[in-house]
Design a protein around this motif. Structure first.
Motif, PDB file in Angstrom:
ATOM      1  N   PHE A 136       0.757  -1.253  -0.045  1.00 49.38           N
ATOM      2  CA  PHE A 136       0.038   0.033  -0.007  1.00 49.38           C
ATOM      3  C   PHE A 136       0.975   1.314  -0.083  1.00 49.38           C
ATOM      4  O   PHE A 136       1.986   1.217   0.303  1.00 49.38           O
ATOM      5  CB  PHE A 136      -0.942   0.123   1.156  1.00 49.38           C
ATOM      6  N   SER A 149      -9.506   3.526  -2.025  1.00 48.60           N
ATOM      7  CA  SER A 149     -10.129   4.870  -1.194  1.00 48.60           C
ATOM      8  C   SER A 149     -10.131   5.844  -2.025  1.00 48.60           C
ATOM      9  O   SER A 149      -9.100   6.118  -3.095  1.00 48.60           O
ATOM     10  CB  SER A 149      -9.580   4.962  -0.001  1.00 48.60           C
ATOM     11  N   PHE A 184      -3.634  -1.764  -1.955  1.00 48.86           N
ATOM     12  CA  PHE A 184      -4.500  -0.961  -1.371  1.00 48.86           C
ATOM     13  C   PHE A 184      -3.704   0.322  -1.799  1.00 48.86           C
ATOM     14  O   PHE A 184      -2.652   0.878  -1.426  1.00 48.86           O
ATOM     15  CB  PHE A 184      -4.285  -0.932  -0.023  1.00 48.86           C
ATOM     16  N   SER A 244      -5.745   9.532   1.211  1.00 50.05           N
ATOM     17  CA  SER A 244      -4.577  10.038   1.824  1.00 50.05           C
ATOM     18  C   SER A 244      -3.482  10.553   1.066  1.00 50.05           C
ATOM     19  O   SER A 244      -2.525  11.111   1.459  1.00 50.05           O
ATOM     20  CB  SER A 244      -3.862   8.893   2.655  1.00 50.05           C
ATOM     21  N   SER A 285      -3.905   2.248   8.220  1.00 52.86           N
ATOM     22  CA  SER A 285      -3.917   1.339   7.036  1.00 52.86           C
ATOM     23  C   SER A 285      -3.130   0.044   7.511  1.00 52.86           C
ATOM     24  O   SER A 285      -4.002  -0.907   6.873  1.00 52.86           O
ATOM     25  CB  SER A 285      -2.954   1.951   6.104  1.00 52.86           C
ATOM     26  N   ASP A 292      -4.456   4.175  -1.404  1.00 55.25           N
ATOM     27  CA  ASP A 292      -5.280   4.865  -0.379  1.00 55.25           C
ATOM     28  C   ASP A 292      -5.252   6.531  -0.921  1.00 55.25           C
ATOM     29  O   ASP A 292      -4.579   7.251  -0.510  1.00 55.25           O
ATOM     30  CB  ASP A 292      -4.484   4.777   0.969  1.00 55.25           C
TER      31      ASP A 292
END
Length: 258
Positions: free
Chosen positions: A8, A232, A33, A38, A56, A35
């Motif tokens: 991630f 996300s 992942f 963020s 996370s 993200d």
């Protein structure tokens, strides 16, 4: 997924790590992942990064990760050893300075995100890795280059990308002298390797991913080789924009949006 390794960060950079793991361990299950909520890590404060990384890691452990890769140099350097999850199976990614020393390079540029480049933790890391040779390592904020990857210009506007990389290298050599080596210490930057090779062909490029892939071997296992992606998003960084860049790179993901 069976004993998945999670990878991630906040942007596109970590997908290069996914590809490197897939190539080295084709039967390894991977959770990727991205993200985007963020994004960007490189512009966050140390405290903000600490919270993001802790959250996370906990999230990925709950999603079944057996081992976790923080695929971003900035938080690996600045916060990974400070977080409450440090006893978990988590590894970061770091500038491969000992490799540079082994190759007897004399004038090395370390480039990465602003938060890492400006951190005292990076200076401590450099001195810890190379001791009295630290003066031959120079650091420079590569945020303008990282942006070329995130906005897709490195694919869609190659002429301007080359000009930007050329100016960046010219400015660095004016400050630090003729460079013989560069550590690409943001996981985004290897996407620009072809530009660096054209602009500064005599400098050796070091990708931290090479050492990372070797380091995770004890945590790999034989499964079905699946890659499952979690993305996300925020209002400013919607998933659709991220998917456009992936599509340009011909990257197809089995994903969910959170």
């Amino acid at each position: 997924m069976n004993k998945a390794i999670a990878v991630f960060d906040a942007g596109l950079g970590s997908y290069a790590i996914v590809e490197a793991i897939k190539k080295a361990y084709p039967q390894q299950d991977i959770i990727y992942f991205a993200d985007r909520k963020s994004f960007p890590y490189g512009a966050k404060t140390i405290e903000q990064l600490k919270t993001i990384i802790e959250n996370s890691i906990e999230f990925l452990l709950k999603r079944g990760a057996n081992f976790i890769i923080l695929a971003s140099n900035a938080p690996s350097i600045t916060v990974l050893d400070k977080i409450k999850n440090k006893d978990k199976k988590v590894i970061g990614i770091y500038p491969p300075l000992k490799d540079v020393m082994n190759d007897k390079k004399k004038n090395t540029l370390i480039i990465g995100a602003k938060v890492m480049i400006e951190s005292p933790e990076l200076q401590d890391y450099i001195k810890g890795e190379v001791g009295d040779y630290y003066k031959q390592f120079h650091v420079e904020n590569a945020s303008p280059l990282i942006q070329l990857i995130e906005n897709g210009d490195f694919i869609n506007n190659t002429t301007e990308t080359e000009k930007t990389v050329q100016k960046f290298i010219n400015d660095c050599e004016k400050k630090f002298g003729k460079l013989d080596s560069i550590t690409l210490s943001s996981t985004h930057l290897p996407w620009l390797s072809s530009y660096f090779k054209k602009v500064i062909p005599k400098a050796k490029l070091y990708d931290p991913a090479d050492n990372l892939v070797k380091a995770i071997k004890p945590y790999t296992n034989i499964s079905k080789g699946k890659i499952y992606s979690i993305i996300s998003e925020s209002e400013k960084y919607p998933v659709k924009d991220f998917l456009k860049i992936l599509n340009t790179l011909n990257i197809k993901l089995d994903y969910e949006i959170i």
